[in-house]
Design an enzyme around this catalytic site. Structure first.
Site, PDB file in Angstrom:
ATOM      1  N   GLY A   8      17.262  10.731  -0.286  1.00 19.78           N
ATOM      2  CA  GLY A   8      18.334  11.834   0.060  1.00 19.78           C
ATOM      3  C   GLY A   8      19.267  11.302   0.898  1.00 19.78           C
ATOM      4  O   GLY A   8      18.987  10.132   1.574  1.00 19.78           O
ATOM      5  N   SER A   9      19.930  12.215   1.464  1.00 17.99           N
ATOM      6  CA  SER A   9      20.900  11.723   2.601  1.00 17.99           C
ATOM      7  C   SER A   9      20.525  11.758   4.009  1.00 17.99           C
ATOM      8  O   SER A   9      19.423  12.162   4.187  1.00 17.99           O
ATOM      9  CB  SER A   9      22.333  12.627   2.450  1.00 17.99           C
ATOM     10  N   LYS A  14      13.818  13.493   5.006  1.00 18.31           N
ATOM     11  CA  LYS A  14      12.964  12.797   4.547  1.00 18.31           C
ATOM     12  C   LYS A  14      11.592  12.296   5.254  1.00 18.31           C
ATOM     13  O   LYS A  14      10.662  12.310   4.666  1.00 18.31           O
ATOM     14  CB  LYS A  14      13.697  11.397   3.893  1.00 18.31           C
ATOM     15  N   ASP A  80       8.942   4.057   5.754  1.00 17.33           N
ATOM     16  CA  ASP A  80      10.069   4.597   6.299  1.00 17.33           C
ATOM     17  C   ASP A  80      11.316   3.758   6.185  1.00 17.33           C
ATOM     18  O   ASP A  80      11.199   2.734   6.501  1.00 17.33           O
ATOM     19  CB  ASP A  80       9.682   5.398   7.474  1.00 17.33           C
ATOM     20  N   GLU A  81      12.289   4.647   6.080  1.00 14.65           N
ATOM     21  CA  GLU A  81      13.778   3.578   6.250  1.00 14.65           C
ATOM     22  C   GLU A  81      13.857   2.492   5.155  1.00 14.65           C
ATOM     23  O   GLU A  81      14.249   1.359   5.605  1.00 14.65           O
ATOM     24  CB  GLU A  81      14.129   3.317   7.421  1.00 14.65           C
ATOM     25  N   CYS A 140      31.217  23.394   4.505  1.00 16.71           N
ATOM     26  CA  CYS A 140      31.026  24.496   3.715  1.00 16.71           C
ATOM     27  C   CYS A 140      29.703  25.161   3.489  1.00 16.71           C
ATOM     28  O   CYS A 140      29.982  26.064   2.944  1.00 16.71           O
ATOM     29  CB  CYS A 140      31.843  23.905   2.128  1.00 16.71           C
ATOM     30  N   CYS A 172      28.641  17.850   1.269  1.00 17.89           N
ATOM     31  CA  CYS A 172      28.824  17.886  -0.239  1.00 17.89           C
ATOM     32  C   CYS A 172      29.765  16.712  -0.878  1.00 17.89           C
ATOM     33  O   CYS A 172      30.580  16.134  -0.234  1.00 17.89           O
ATOM     34  CB  CYS A 172      28.892  19.271  -0.654  1.00 17.89           C
ATOM     35  N   CYS A 175      33.415  17.863  -0.159  1.00 22.67           N
ATOM     36  CA  CYS A 175      33.811  17.382   1.408  1.00 22.67           C
ATOM     37  C   CYS A 175      33.693  16.067   1.768  1.00 22.67           C
ATOM     38  O   CYS A 175      34.811  15.664   2.681  1.00 22.67           O
ATOM     39  CB  CYS A 175      33.122  18.626   2.210  1.00 22.67           C
TER      40      CYS A 175
HETATM   41 ZN    ZN Z   1      31.058  20.708   1.523  1.00 21.15          ZN
END
Ligand code: ZN
Length: 196
Positions: A8-9, A14, A80-81, A140, A172, A175
């Site tokens: 994930g980001s 995570k 990790d990482e 958002c 997102c 954006c």
């Molecule tokens: Zn957004």
């Protein structure tokens, strides 16, 4: 054995999820060892520290092959990482899994340019289980899967710029590809960002 990947980001939780699974294994009296790349010294050289300051002892290693040498007879191996590791990491994970270990890997799936990050794409392909977590878009409020590098350092071309909330924010897809003025209002989408 088996391979689990948590991706994930940035700010998607995570490391928290990795720590949760590892602590449950410890509660079950399984032998657990945790590794992270020696490159990641943001908070602490000896421990994995999540944004919630959940601490679990870990071993920094410079090369993924070191994990093989240091994981003898471990039932559960956490990493990790993972995006910062070298290209051998997927093979190391597969070898440990074939030996019978449960491997749990956490890492960024995309870098700040939205490109697959390091050994992560390979790991996602060979894993039995994949969990993709999301942050919340700061612009958002929708689910965020991109790590946006703030303008202040966007000229630095290095893929590896370690940092936290001062350098990156979760966004997102829409954006991530948009520009905002100082009032936070959206200004016309910058097409060149999409093509980069
Ligand atoms: Zn957004």
């Amino acid at each position: 054995g088996s391979i689990e990947v948590i991706c994930g980001s940035m700010f998607s939780g995570k490391t928290e999820e990795l720590i949760r699974r590892l602590k449950r294994a410890q509660i079950a009296n399984q032998s657990v060892k945790i590794f992270k790349p020696a490159i990641d010294t943001r908070y602490d050289v000896e421990n994995i520290v999540s944004h919630d300051a959940n601490v679990i002892p870990s071993t920094p290693v410079s090369h993924s092959r070191d994990i093989l040498l240091m994981s003898n007879n471990m039932q559960v191996v956490g990493i990790d990482e993972a995006q910062f590791f070298d290209a051998d990491l997927p093979h190391v994970c597969e070898e440990l899994a074939v030996r019978g270990a449960r491997i749990i890997v956490a890492g960024l799936d995309m870098d700040y340019k939205g490109r697959p990050f390091g050994p992560m794409p390979h790991l996602l392909s060979v894993a039995e289980f994949v969990t993709k977590l999301h942050a919340i878009c700061v612009k958002c409020g929708n689910l965020a899967s991109h790590s946006y590098r703030k303008k202040i350092i966007i000229d630095q071309d290095s893929q590896v710029v370690l940092g936290e909330k001062d350098l990156y924010e979760p966004r997102c897809r829409i954006c991530y590809h948009s520009e905002f003025d100082i009032n936070g209002d959206i200004i016309p989408i910058a097409i060149e960002r999409i093509n980069n």
